[in-house]
Design a protein around this motif. Structure first.
Motif, short mmCIF file in Angstrom:
data_model
loop_
_atom_site.label_atom_id
_atom_site.label_comp_id
_atom_site.label_asym_id
_atom_site.label_seq_id
_atom_site.Cartn_x
_atom_site.Cartn_y
_atom_site.Cartn_z
N UNK A 95 32.92 26.63 34.81
CA UNK A 95 31.50 26.84 35.05
C UNK A 95 30.97 27.98 34.18
N UNK A 96 29.67 28.21 34.23
CA UNK A 96 29.06 29.29 33.47
C UNK A 96 29.66 30.63 33.89
N UNK A 97 30.00 31.45 32.91
CA UNK A 97 30.61 32.74 33.17
C UNK A 97 32.12 32.70 33.23
N UNK A 98 32.72 31.53 33.04
CA UNK A 98 34.17 31.39 33.08
C UNK A 98 34.71 31.03 31.69
N UNK A 99 35.86 31.58 31.36
CA UNK A 99 36.55 31.22 30.12
C UNK A 99 37.47 30.03 30.35
N UNK A 100 37.94 29.88 31.57
CA UNK A 100 38.87 28.82 31.91
C UNK A 100 38.87 28.64 33.42
N UNK A 101 39.46 27.57 33.90
CA UNK A 101 39.62 27.35 35.33
C UNK A 101 40.61 26.22 35.55
N UNK A 104 44.08 25.67 41.41
CA UNK A 104 45.12 26.37 42.17
C UNK A 104 46.19 26.95 41.25
N UNK A 105 46.18 26.57 39.99
CA UNK A 105 47.18 27.10 39.05
C UNK A 105 46.73 28.42 38.41
N UNK A 106 45.53 28.87 38.69
CA UNK A 106 45.08 30.18 38.19
C UNK A 106 46.04 31.24 38.74
N UNK A 107 46.53 32.14 37.87
CA UNK A 107 47.51 33.14 38.31
C UNK A 107 47.48 34.38 37.43
N UNK A 108 47.81 35.51 38.05
CA UNK A 108 47.89 36.78 37.33
C UNK A 108 49.35 37.12 37.06
N UNK A 109 50.08 36.18 36.49
CA UNK A 109 51.49 36.37 36.14
C UNK A 109 51.66 36.21 34.64
N UNK A 110 52.77 36.75 34.07
CA UNK A 110 52.99 36.62 32.63
C UNK A 110 52.87 35.18 32.15
N UNK A 111 52.17 35.02 31.05
CA UNK A 111 51.92 33.67 30.53
C UNK A 111 52.72 33.41 29.27
N UNK A 112 53.25 32.20 29.19
CA UNK A 112 53.96 31.77 27.99
C UNK A 112 53.06 30.93 27.10
N UNK A 113 51.94 30.50 27.64
CA UNK A 113 51.00 29.65 26.89
C UNK A 113 49.57 30.06 27.24
N UNK A 114 49.07 31.12 26.60
CA UNK A 114 47.73 31.62 26.93
C UNK A 114 46.61 30.61 26.67
N UNK A 115 46.86 29.65 25.79
CA UNK A 115 45.84 28.65 25.52
C UNK A 115 45.74 27.62 26.64
N UNK A 116 46.72 27.66 27.57
CA UNK A 116 46.75 26.70 28.66
C UNK A 116 46.54 27.36 30.03
N UNK A 117 47.03 28.58 30.18
CA UNK A 117 46.99 29.26 31.47
C UNK A 117 45.65 29.95 31.70
N UNK A 118 45.43 30.40 32.94
CA UNK A 118 44.16 31.02 33.31
C UNK A 118 44.41 32.05 34.41
N UNK A 119 43.69 33.18 34.35
CA UNK A 119 43.80 34.22 35.36
C UNK A 119 42.99 33.86 36.59
N UNK A 120 43.21 34.62 37.67
CA UNK A 120 42.52 34.33 38.93
C UNK A 120 41.02 34.66 38.88
N UNK A 121 40.58 35.40 37.83
CA UNK A 121 39.15 35.64 37.69
C UNK A 121 38.53 34.69 36.66
N UNK A 122 39.28 33.65 36.34
CA UNK A 122 38.83 32.62 35.38
C UNK A 122 38.60 33.17 33.97
#
Length: 218
Positions: A95-101, A104-122
């Motif tokens: 949605x507007x204001x989000x980079x990604x979403x 339920x897979x949104x997580x604040x854990x180390x990412x191995x694929x930043x182009x695929x993963x998303x943080x809990x604040x989108x």
């Protein structure tokens, strides 16, 4: 022909250049040079600041400032983190204001694929978000150089340190006689020249004479 800047719609406009001392629209600061570690980086980004100061500091991982937000937008700016805050983050739709979403897979854990993963604040995984991802060596929550972790989240070499701390040690003060002035007026620490040698010899001689005087008085 435009020789003093850039040409837009038939008009000659000045060229934006970091380091010219003029704060342009694309710059956060411009201190008239292109050096890091002086408050304004070589690419005119602020190296210091805080959330809520009315300035968006990209290198400090800010996306927005509450006081600068347009109230008509469907999202706002978190006053604690200065990140965009969406009311719909986590619904699996960007949605507007989000980079990604990713829902339920949104997580604040180390990412191995930043182009695929998303943080809990989108927001997308990035250097400066306090999370060490697979493509990072470090992450201290900013992209400011000179603090051990550079703007690309690579470990920086530690600053050079002296092998010892220089200090001056005062000589013992002798009784109030002619030897006192000589003994306490020593050369600066580290001075090993001829003057220092002569002064040391004079002080030693004065000390011996004082000791002999004391023995005779006994």
């Amino acid at each position: 022909m435009c020789t003093s800047g850039r040409c837009e719609n038939g008009k000659c406009l000045p060229t934006f250049r970091c380091g010219n001392g003029v704060l342009d629209a694309t710059e956060e600061c411009d201190d008239g040079n292109t050096r890091d570690l002086d408050g304004c980086t070589a690419d005119c980004k602020l190296e210091k600041g805080s959330c809520g100061d009315g300035k968006v500091e990209v290198l400090l991982d800010e996306q927005c400032e509450p006081s600068l937000m347009n109230q008509s937008l469907p999202y706002d700016c978190d006053p604690q983190t200065c990140h965009f805050r969406s009311k719909f983050c986590g619904n699996g739709i960007v949605d507007a204001g989000e980079e990604c979403d990713t829902g339920v897979r949104n997580a604040d854990t180390p990412s191995a694929a930043p182009q695929r993963d998303c943080r809990t604040d989108c927001s997308a995984p990035r250097c400066g978000d306090h999370i060490i991802d697979a493509f990072e060596q470090c992450d201290d929550g900013n992209r400011v150089p000179g603090d051990g972790c550079d703007r690309f989240c690579r470990i920086e070499a530690p600053a050079a340190t002296l092998p010892f701390t220089a200090r001056t040690i005062d000589l013992p003060v002798l009784p109030n006689d002619s030897a006192t002035t000589i003994a306490t007026s020593h050369a600066p620490a580290g001075n090993t020249g001829p003057g220092a040698v002569a002064l040391m010899a004079t002080g030693a001689a004065a000390g011996i004479a004082w000791m002999r005087k004391r023995r005779k008085q006994r």
